[in-house]
Design an enzyme around this catalytic site. Structure first.
Site, PDB file in Angstrom:
ATOM      1  N   CYS A   5       0.838  -1.204   0.000  1.00  0.00           N
ATOM      2  CA  CYS A   5       0.000   0.000   0.000  1.00  0.00           C
ATOM      3  C   CYS A   5       0.872   1.253   0.000  1.00  0.00           C
ATOM      4  O   CYS A   5       1.370   1.638  -1.053  1.00  0.00           O
ATOM      5  CB  CYS A   5      -0.979  -0.049   1.165  1.00  0.00           C
ATOM      6  SG  CYS A   5      -2.434   0.959   0.858  1.00  0.00           S
ATOM      7  N   GLU A  12      -1.506  -9.222   3.582  1.00  0.00           N
ATOM      8  CA  GLU A  12      -1.335  -9.807   4.923  1.00  0.00           C
ATOM      9  C   GLU A  12      -2.658 -10.214   5.575  1.00  0.00           C
ATOM     10  O   GLU A  12      -2.692 -11.116   6.401  1.00  0.00           O
ATOM     11  CB  GLU A  12      -0.580  -8.834   5.842  1.00  0.00           C
ATOM     12  CG  GLU A  12      -1.308  -7.546   6.239  1.00  0.00           C
ATOM     13  CD  GLU A  12      -1.076  -6.400   5.272  1.00  0.00           C
ATOM     14  OE1 GLU A  12      -0.790  -6.675   4.084  1.00  0.00           O
ATOM     15  OE2 GLU A  12      -1.207  -5.229   5.685  1.00  0.00           O
ATOM     16  N   HIS A  47      -3.533  -5.113   0.649  1.00  0.00           N
ATOM     17  CA  HIS A  47      -2.862  -5.647   1.846  1.00  0.00           C
ATOM     18  C   HIS A  47      -2.967  -7.170   1.855  1.00  0.00           C
ATOM     19  O   HIS A  47      -3.922  -7.715   2.423  1.00  0.00           O
ATOM     20  CB  HIS A  47      -3.531  -5.102   3.107  1.00  0.00           C
ATOM     21  CG  HIS A  47      -3.316  -3.646   3.330  1.00  0.00           C
ATOM     22  ND1 HIS A  47      -2.307  -3.154   4.122  1.00  0.00           N
ATOM     23  CD2 HIS A  47      -3.976  -2.563   2.841  1.00  0.00           C
ATOM     24  CE1 HIS A  47      -2.356  -1.838   4.130  1.00  0.00           C
ATOM     25  NE2 HIS A  47      -3.365  -1.446   3.356  1.00  0.00           N
TER      26      HIS A  47
HETATM   27  N1  GLN Z   1      -1.736   6.630   2.978  1.00  0.00           N
HETATM   28  C1  GLN Z   1      -1.856   5.890   1.775  1.00  0.00           C
HETATM   29  C2  GLN Z   1      -3.226   6.056   1.149  1.00  0.00           C
HETATM   30  O1  GLN Z   1      -4.168   6.470   1.790  1.00  0.00           O
HETATM   31  C3  GLN Z   1      -1.548   4.428   2.001  1.00  0.00           C
HETATM   32  C4  GLN Z   1      -2.539   3.734   2.846  1.00  0.00           C
HETATM   33  C5  GLN Z   1      -2.064   2.437   3.406  1.00  0.00           C
HETATM   34  O2  GLN Z   1      -0.886   2.165   3.374  1.00  0.00           O
HETATM   35  N2  GLN Z   1      -2.968   1.633   3.947  1.00  0.00           N
HETATM   36  O3  GLN Z   1      -3.391   5.742   0.001  1.00  0.00           O
END
Ligand code: GLN
Length: 637
Positions: free
Chosen positions: A474, A603, A601
């Protein structure tokens, strides 16, 4: 007491509409019971609108309109309530999920509910520094990390309604009050809040979470916090009423408590447990089992004392002493016959089998006996509290076990890698760089805000230039894009709009559908599909060459579609995109042994014996086994 009817979705809609049109009291008695189109008519009113909507959405329409018949009543739901006493942080969540594992191993279908008595509606707005990771569910629910434990331990897929908070309950009751649903009555904690809690629990307990039809046999409910907290009072009262209404054969209370030792070779003290059981009993709940946390195994005389003073048979006093890894907990419970005590209380002995925990035993023991380790540099913002990245840590563990190596995670505060730190905290700066250079691979996990971003960019650059396996999750993917744009495209001021609204080269931008004014539940959340645009890439091969994968998301920003062409021309490939083809989901650097960034994600869907494909690839790359693995895959091995 209950009658069931199988209705098609349209019949349901018609029925509920006509019942409300004639203001029939039956309108409030209608509810969906599972992902089938079965409708349950029951005495109390339907708990919550959000839940109705969730259940309606989950309803399939396969039943033909002529399919209308009644069914005889099915088995009643059995509840195992897990409460905690003395102090927080006893591992109540792990205990509750381990109880679920043992019951599942006895052949029962298990679901779970986590109650968090805080006022937040969900965990979405809570800081990982304070509260640990925000776990994300398939349906986009941003929930307490304990739900992650349940999903991993029980191998289930929970819904956002499986996490009850004071915020959700009050929101529901207040909305109902504003609509005038309470017909002029004074709206009170008892009975209105408590009724809403009971109804919510009973409605959520029957949602199937294991991919099978119909409700589970047992619902494990974990009450967060410590008995006696002001916040948990309405829940305790609701659960007391629930225990009474479902009947004693259907309710089993396990109280988790602490047995401290005073002094170095001191005595195991039972008094705090005695007090917390007394507190529980004063609130009308009697524990059937005690799960006592201690450093060393409980002495027999301590057990007897507890039994005598807490009014719990000695055979129902379980001891959870410190173990080398958490997978031992279900085994510890099984060895103490916890299942017998619980099944007896729930009158389930006749239908349950002896617990089959071969896989768990193997996993727990394999982990204990691993000798080689792999050093993983975790470069993040919230490294002070390891719970902030709990699922990432678990996913690494699952992958490492599959590769027969022990994970050795080196936490690096991203800001320590930055140039400013070289001046302000030179020792921390040097140590951070040394740790990074000694690692076999680099992981930049998700995160929000600009703290440490420059350090993350340096870590991504270091991994890219030195052929060190890199996994960016992300934010970690967005970092890889910014770094590439700055270093390879020479766009020195390239940035994400999250960190610099005025950058001349916004390579990561705010997603059009996001909200700038409301933080809660307004991100791109939950399970979304990523389509592979080529099979000739590491990630597609790792996933086993499917056309698409579904993983969970939680972000507001995305890679700017306008810069894709130039990034790709310079060697960064976007091999996975969303269904529109405009949103980048997976990036790879083909010239590098393993340089992968994902907007999702992975995970959250990793399981103990089913590691996430990407984490597996990452660890394989770090241990020099990726190529052989991919070749094996290609040859169908
Ligand atoms: N801050 C980034 C976004 O909002 C990444 C978010 C995250 O890593 N969950 O896109």
């Amino acid at each position: 007491m209950y009658k069931f009817a199988l209705l098609s979705k349209s019949q349901y809609a018609l029925l509920s509409k006509s019942l409300s049109a004639v203001r029939s009291p039956l309108a409030g008695l209608l509810r969906f019971q599972s992902n089938s189109t079965r409708v349950k008519l029951r005495k109390s009113s339907f708990p919550c609108r959000t839940l109705t909507q969730t259940l309606c959405l989950r309803t399939n329409t396969q039943t033909s309109s002529s399919d209308y018949h009644t069914q005889s009543e099915q088995r009643e739901m059995k509840y195992v309530l897990v409460t905690g006493g003395v102090v927080s942080g006893l591992g109540k969540g792990v205990t509750a999920s381990s109880i679920g594992v043992v019951l599942k191993a006895c052949g029962l279908r298990v679901t779970s509910i986590k109650i968090d008595p805080y006022l937040n509606t969900d965990a979405g707005t809570m800081s990982p520094f304070e509260h640990g990771e925000v776990f994300v569910l398939d349906d986009g629910g941003e929930v307490d990390l304990d739900l992650g434990n349940y999903e991993r331990f029980l191998d289930v897929t929970l819904t956002k309604d499986n996490n009850i908070t004071t915020g959700k309950i009050f929101q529901f009751v207040i909305e109902k009050e504003r609509k005038g649903d309470y017909l002029g009555k004074t709206v009170q904690v008892v009975p209105h809040i408590t009724d809403a809690i009971k109804d919510w629990i009973e409605s959520v307990a029957v949602i199937p979470v294991d991919g099978k039809e119909g409700p589970a046999d047992v619902c494990v409910i974990e009450l967060g916090g410590t008995v006696g907290d002001i916040e948990s009072m309405p829940f305790i009262e609701a659960l007391r009423q629930l225990s009474f209404s479902v009947g004693q054969d259907n309710f089993c209370l396990v109280h988790v408590s602490l047995i401290p030792v005073i002094g170095v070779v001191g005595e195991q003290k039972t008094k705090p447990t005695q007090h917390s059981v007394r507190e529980l009993r004063a609130l009308g709940l009697t524990p059937h089992l005690l799960a006592c946390r201690s450093a060393q195994p409980l002495l027999e005389n301590v057990k007897e004392k507890l039994s005598q003073f807490c009014h719990v048979p000695a055979s129902n006093i379980l001891n959870i002493h410190d173990v080398p890894n958490i997978w031992h907990i279900p085994l510890l419970l099984r060895n103490q016959n916890a299942h017998d005590a619980i099944l007896k209380q729930l009158n389930l002995l006749s239908i349950a089998m002896p617990p089959a925990l071969k896989d768990w035993t193997m996993m727990a023991e394999t982990y204990d006996n691993l000798t080689n380790s792999v050093r993983i540099a975790m470069v993040g913002k919230y490294v002070g509290l390891t719970d902030s990245y709990l699922s990432v840590v678990k996913a690494l563990l699952h992958a490492c076990i599959a590769c027969s190596v022990k994970p050795s995670i080196d936490w690096i505060a991203a800001s320590d890698l930055e140039e400013d730190s070289a001046k302000l905290t030179p020792e921390a700066h040097a140590a951070a760089w040394e740790t990074l250079k000694n690692a076999a691979c680099v992981l930049v996990p998700g995160g929000f805000g600009d703290r440490g971003v420059r350090g993350m960019i340096l870590a991504a650059k270091y991994a890219r230039e030195n052929n060190i396996p890199y996994l960016g999750i992300c934010l970690g993917m967005q970092i890889a894009v910014i770094e590439f744009a700055r270093s390879v495209l020479s766009l020195e001021r390239a940035d994400s709009n999250e960190f610099n609204a005025n950058t001349p080269d916004p390579v990561v931008i705010f997603m059009p559908e996001g909200s700038r004014t409301h933080m809660g539940s307004t991100m791109r959340l939950g399970s979304r599909r990523t389509l592979f645009h080529t099979t000739n890439c590491i990630t597609a091969k790792l996933y086993g060459n499917p056309q698409y994968v579904e993983e969970r998301h939680r972000h507001r920003y995305e890679v700017n579609p306008e810069v894709i062409e130039v990034l790709e021309e310079n060697g960064l490939k976007f091999v996975g995109k969303d269904e529109t083809g405009k949103r980048m989901e997976i990036l790879e650097l083909p010239s590098h042994p393993f340089y992968v960034g994902v907007q999702f994600h992975p995970e959250f869907k990793s399981r103990p014996r089913r590691p996430s494909a990407l984490f597996l690839g990452f660890i394989l790359a770090a241990t020099g086994k990726l190529e052989a693995h991919l070749k094996g895959h290609q040859n169908g091995i």
